[in-house]
Motif scaffolding. Structure first.
Motif, PDB file in Angstrom:
ATOM      1  N   GLU A   1       3.940 -23.346  32.848  1.00 33.99           N
ATOM      2  CA  GLU A   1       2.925 -23.551  31.811  1.00 33.99           C
ATOM      3  C   GLU A   1       2.672 -22.281  30.997  1.00 33.99           C
ATOM      4  O   GLU A   1       1.547 -21.786  30.898  1.00 33.99           O
ATOM      5  CB  GLU A   1       1.617 -24.045  32.424  1.00 33.99           C
ATOM      6  CG  GLU A   1       1.730 -25.399  33.066  1.00 33.99           C
ATOM      7  CD  GLU A   1       0.391 -25.985  33.477  1.00 33.99           C
ATOM      8  OE1 GLU A   1      -0.644 -25.369  33.163  1.00 33.99           O
ATOM      9  OE2 GLU A   1       0.391 -27.049  34.103  1.00 33.99           O
ATOM     10  N   PRO A   2       3.724 -21.740  30.379  1.00 34.46           N
ATOM     11  CA  PRO A   2       3.546 -20.492  29.629  1.00 34.46           C
ATOM     12  C   PRO A   2       2.801 -20.714  28.323  1.00 34.46           C
ATOM     13  O   PRO A   2       2.815 -21.812  27.766  1.00 34.46           O
ATOM     14  CB  PRO A   2       4.992 -20.062  29.354  1.00 34.46           C
ATOM     15  CG  PRO A   2       5.729 -21.371  29.253  1.00 34.46           C
ATOM     16  CD  PRO A   2       5.100 -22.259  30.279  1.00 34.46           C
ATOM     17  N   GLN A   3       2.172 -19.651  27.846  1.00 33.44           N
ATOM     18  CA  GLN A   3       1.567 -19.706  26.514  1.00 33.44           C
ATOM     19  C   GLN A   3       2.640 -19.779  25.439  1.00 33.44           C
ATOM     20  O   GLN A   3       2.435 -20.374  24.382  1.00 33.44           O
ATOM     21  CB  GLN A   3       0.699 -18.472  26.283  1.00 33.44           C
ATOM     22  CG  GLN A   3      -0.594 -18.474  27.080  1.00 33.44           C
ATOM     23  CD  GLN A   3      -1.450 -17.283  26.717  1.00 33.44           C
ATOM     24  OE1 GLN A   3      -1.060 -16.133  26.937  1.00 33.44           O
ATOM     25  NE2 GLN A   3      -2.609 -17.532  26.151  1.00 33.44           N
ATOM     26  N   VAL A   4       3.786 -19.166  25.710  1.00 33.07           N
ATOM     27  CA  VAL A   4       4.890 -19.145  24.749  1.00 33.07           C
ATOM     28  C   VAL A   4       6.197 -19.366  25.515  1.00 33.07           C
ATOM     29  O   VAL A   4       6.421 -18.769  26.571  1.00 33.07           O
ATOM     30  CB  VAL A   4       4.970 -17.800  23.992  1.00 33.07           C
ATOM     31  CG1 VAL A   4       6.102 -17.818  22.973  1.00 33.07           C
ATOM     32  CG2 VAL A   4       3.643 -17.489  23.307  1.00 33.07           C
ATOM     33  N   LEU A   5       7.045 -20.235  24.983  1.00 31.66           N
ATOM     34  CA  LEU A   5       8.351 -20.508  25.572  1.00 31.66           C
ATOM     35  C   LEU A   5       9.429 -19.959  24.640  1.00 31.66           C
ATOM     36  O   LEU A   5       9.438 -20.270  23.444  1.00 31.66           O
ATOM     37  CB  LEU A   5       8.528 -22.010  25.773  1.00 31.66           C
ATOM     38  CG  LEU A   5       9.812 -22.502  26.451  1.00 31.66           C
ATOM     39  CD1 LEU A   5       9.991 -21.869  27.822  1.00 31.66           C
ATOM     40  CD2 LEU A   5       9.789 -24.026  26.566  1.00 31.66           C
ATOM     41  N   LEU A   6      10.327 -19.151  25.183  1.00 30.85           N
ATOM     42  CA  LEU A   6      11.347 -18.472  24.393  1.00 30.85           C
ATOM     43  C   LEU A   6      12.731 -19.005  24.736  1.00 30.85           C
ATOM     44  O   LEU A   6      13.048 -19.225  25.912  1.00 30.85           O
ATOM     45  CB  LEU A   6      11.308 -16.962  24.668  1.00 30.85           C
ATOM     46  CG  LEU A   6       9.936 -16.273  24.530  1.00 30.85           C
ATOM     47  CD1 LEU A   6      10.033 -14.815  24.965  1.00 30.85           C
ATOM     48  CD2 LEU A   6       9.417 -16.367  23.112  1.00 30.85           C
ATOM     49  N   PHE A   7      13.558 -19.202  23.701  1.00 24.83           N
ATOM     50  CA  PHE A   7      14.938 -19.653  23.892  1.00 24.83           C
ATOM     51  C   PHE A   7      15.877 -18.654  23.236  1.00 24.83           C
ATOM     52  O   PHE A   7      15.752 -18.374  22.042  1.00 24.83           O
ATOM     53  CB  PHE A   7      15.155 -21.017  23.235  1.00 24.83           C
ATOM     54  CG  PHE A   7      14.537 -22.181  23.964  1.00 24.83           C
ATOM     55  CD1 PHE A   7      15.248 -22.887  24.913  1.00 24.83           C
ATOM     56  CD2 PHE A   7      13.233 -22.569  23.688  1.00 24.83           C
ATOM     57  CE1 PHE A   7      14.688 -23.972  25.570  1.00 24.83           C
ATOM     58  CE2 PHE A   7      12.657 -23.644  24.344  1.00 24.83           C
ATOM     59  CZ  PHE A   7      13.388 -24.350  25.286  1.00 24.83           C
ATOM     60  N   ASP A   8      16.837 -18.146  24.012  1.00 28.11           N
ATOM     61  CA  ASP A   8      17.813 -17.196  23.481  1.00 28.11           C
ATOM     62  C   ASP A   8      19.184 -17.862  23.411  1.00 28.11           C
ATOM     63  O   ASP A   8      19.866 -18.013  24.420  1.00 28.11           O
ATOM     64  CB  ASP A   8      17.876 -15.957  24.375  1.00 28.11           C
ATOM     65  CG  ASP A   8      18.808 -14.891  23.818  1.00 28.11           C
ATOM     66  OD1 ASP A   8      19.159 -14.977  22.618  1.00 28.11           O
ATOM     67  OD2 ASP A   8      19.183 -13.979  24.574  1.00 28.11           O
ATOM     68  N   GLU A   9      19.571 -18.297  22.208  1.00 29.64           N
ATOM     69  CA  GLU A   9      20.869 -18.952  21.986  1.00 29.64           C
ATOM     70  C   GLU A   9      21.140 -20.018  23.067  1.00 29.64           C
ATOM     71  O   GLU A   9      22.178 -19.986  23.752  1.00 29.64           O
ATOM     72  CB  GLU A   9      21.997 -17.911  22.006  1.00 29.64           C
ATOM     73  CG  GLU A   9      21.837 -16.793  20.983  1.00 29.64           C
ATOM     74  CD  GLU A   9      22.550 -17.075  19.675  1.00 29.64           C
ATOM     75  OE1 GLU A   9      23.005 -18.211  19.496  1.00 29.64           O
ATOM     76  OE2 GLU A   9      22.639 -16.155  18.844  1.00 29.64           O
ATOM     77  N   PRO A  10      20.233 -20.989  23.245  1.00 31.28           N
ATOM     78  CA  PRO A  10      20.331 -21.873  24.412  1.00 31.28           C
ATOM     79  C   PRO A  10      21.493 -22.854  24.381  1.00 31.28           C
ATOM     80  O   PRO A  10      21.844 -23.412  25.414  1.00 31.28           O
ATOM     81  CB  PRO A  10      18.998 -22.628  24.376  1.00 31.28           C
ATOM     82  CG  PRO A  10      18.631 -22.656  22.929  1.00 31.28           C
ATOM     83  CD  PRO A  10      19.080 -21.319  22.387  1.00 31.28           C
ATOM     84  N   LEU A  11      22.105 -23.094  23.225  1.00 22.47           N
ATOM     85  CA  LEU A  11      23.128 -24.137  23.133  1.00 22.47           C
ATOM     86  C   LEU A  11      24.532 -23.592  22.933  1.00 22.47           C
ATOM     87  O   LEU A  11      25.476 -24.359  22.760  1.00 22.47           O
ATOM     88  CB  LEU A  11      22.787 -25.096  21.976  1.00 22.47           C
ATOM     89  CG  LEU A  11      21.362 -25.647  21.956  1.00 22.47           C
ATOM     90  CD1 LEU A  11      21.215 -26.645  20.823  1.00 22.47           C
ATOM     91  CD2 LEU A  11      20.995 -26.280  23.281  1.00 22.47           C
ATOM     92  N   SER A  12      24.684 -22.296  22.959  1.00 24.51           N
ATOM     93  CA  SER A  12      25.966 -21.693  22.579  1.00 24.51           C
ATOM     94  C   SER A  12      27.088 -22.019  23.559  1.00 24.51           C
ATOM     95  O   SER A  12      28.262 -21.932  23.203  1.00 24.51           O
ATOM     96  CB  SER A  12      25.824 -20.178  22.428  1.00 24.51           C
ATOM     97  OG  SER A  12      25.385 -19.608  23.644  1.00 24.51           O
TER      98      SER A  12
END
Length: 358
Positions: free
Chosen positions: A161-172
């Motif tokens: 349950e984060p305040q912010v969710l980060l994605f780093d090139e998730p589909l590469s």
């Protein structure tokens, strides 16, 4: 589970004059200001080395800002370690433990966050349900497809349950068809739960498909911020025009400006469009391939140099005194002949003047 719904903690993110310098003089991020609304999906888009991943890592606390402030909600997190920032990150590599079951992978972070075994299990099962993997809890990562592994990584981040969710090139690491499916899944989960998501990619189509706003980065700074349609239809300069989708950049002359409307001319052909504050004289026109009209009426003289059938459309290279342009047409049953002498004009809406003189 607690009564609280996933996503209810979503918080805005703000950068105030943030820079990151590696060593003595390698500027990775140069004095950027950025505001991400709570519950929005904002994509950082740009070529390799533009600063987008460093920006993401500064939000996560994996890199520390050299100057400026980073706020999550009303809290200044600039100097806080990653463990104190209440953010979760989904990495390009998924980073799943191969010897653990899917459920154990999703529970992993919860066991270090003060949750009892039963609550951690219930939360993990709920997270798997959210990403469409109900019933997969006892499988190993090796028994899943790439898309399913990516969903496990998303579930593991969501259950915290984060305040912010980060994605780093998730589909590469996924093939083209699976990339489309998984990006739609990520967008649906983000919207359903009202999450604040910051997403890094170098894929323009991916950014256009998932984002509320796109931050186009170039040379460690922000080139333009806007909605996908704003960036596609009204780029600020030739870099943004060329990077967001394909654009033909054509030299033209502004021959007249009346109010907010300019008349441009190319080899005798004239076209009216928004002036964007520009005045008479040389200018650069950006035209999307789908906004080029080819026929026998009014327009610029062109010759069909190449014609390529790609299934759902025809792709053409057209040559004229102005140079070459790339055009597409949906009509695949009656293609233009290579060598045909035709006239090129523009759709009423679409061509745009670039304020930057080139």
């Amino acid at each position: 589970m607690k009564d609280r719904q996933l996503g209810s903690k979503a918080a805005p993110v703000r950068f105030e004059g943030v820079s990151k310098v590696f060593g003595k003089d390698v500027i990775a991020v140069d004095n950027i200001d950025l505001h991400v609304d709570a519950g929005a999906l904002v994509t950082l888009l740009g070529p390799s080395g533009c600063g987008k991943t460093t920006t993401l890592r500064m939000i996560a606390g994996l890199e520390m800002a050299s100057s400026g402030r980073i706020l999550i909600g009303d809290r200044d997190v600039t100097k806080l370690p990653a463990t104190d920032r209440d953010v979760s990150m989904v990495f390009q590599s998924y980073a799943l433990f191969p010897h653990m079951t899917v459920l154990e992978n999703v529970k992993y972070g919860l066991t270090f966050s003060g949750f009892g075994k039963e609550e951690a299990r219930v939360r993990a099962l709920h997270g798997l349900d959210l990403v469409g993997l109900k019933g997969f809890d006892n499988r190993l990562p090796s028994e899943l497809s790439g898309g399913q592994q990516q969903r496990v990584a998303v579930a593991r981040a969501l259950v915290l349950e984060p305040q912010v969710l980060l994605f780093d090139e998730p589909l590469s690491n996924l093939d083209a068809k699976l990339r489309r499916q998984v990006r739609e899944d990520i967008r649906a989960i983000q919207q359903d739960l009202g999450l604040t998501v910051i997403y890094v990619t170098h894929d323009q189509e991916e950014a256009l498909a998932v984002s509320d706003q796109i931050v186009v980065m170039r040379n460690a700074s922000i080139a333009q911020i806007g909605t996908p349609r704003q960036l596609y239809d009204t780029p600020n300069d030739r870099f943004v025009a060329d990077f967001i989708g394909e654009a033909n950049l054509i030299d033209c002359t502004i021959v007249n400006v009346e109010g907010d409307t300019a008349t441009i001319e190319i080899d005798g052909y004239q076209h009216k469009l928004p002036a964007r504050g520009m005045t008479q004289g040389p200018a650069t026109l950006a035209v999307r391939p789908s906004r080029i009209v080819v026929g026998h009426g009014d327009g610029v003289a062109v010759r069909v140099a190449k014609a390529t059938y790609v299934g759902v459309r025809m792709e053409y290279t057209l040559e004229g005194a102005f140079g070459q342009v790339f055009a597409v047409q949906d009509d695949v049953d009656d293609p233009l002949d290579i060598g045909a002498e035709l006239r090129m004009s523009f759709a009423a809406k679409g061509p745009v003047l670039l304020p930057e003189r080139t």
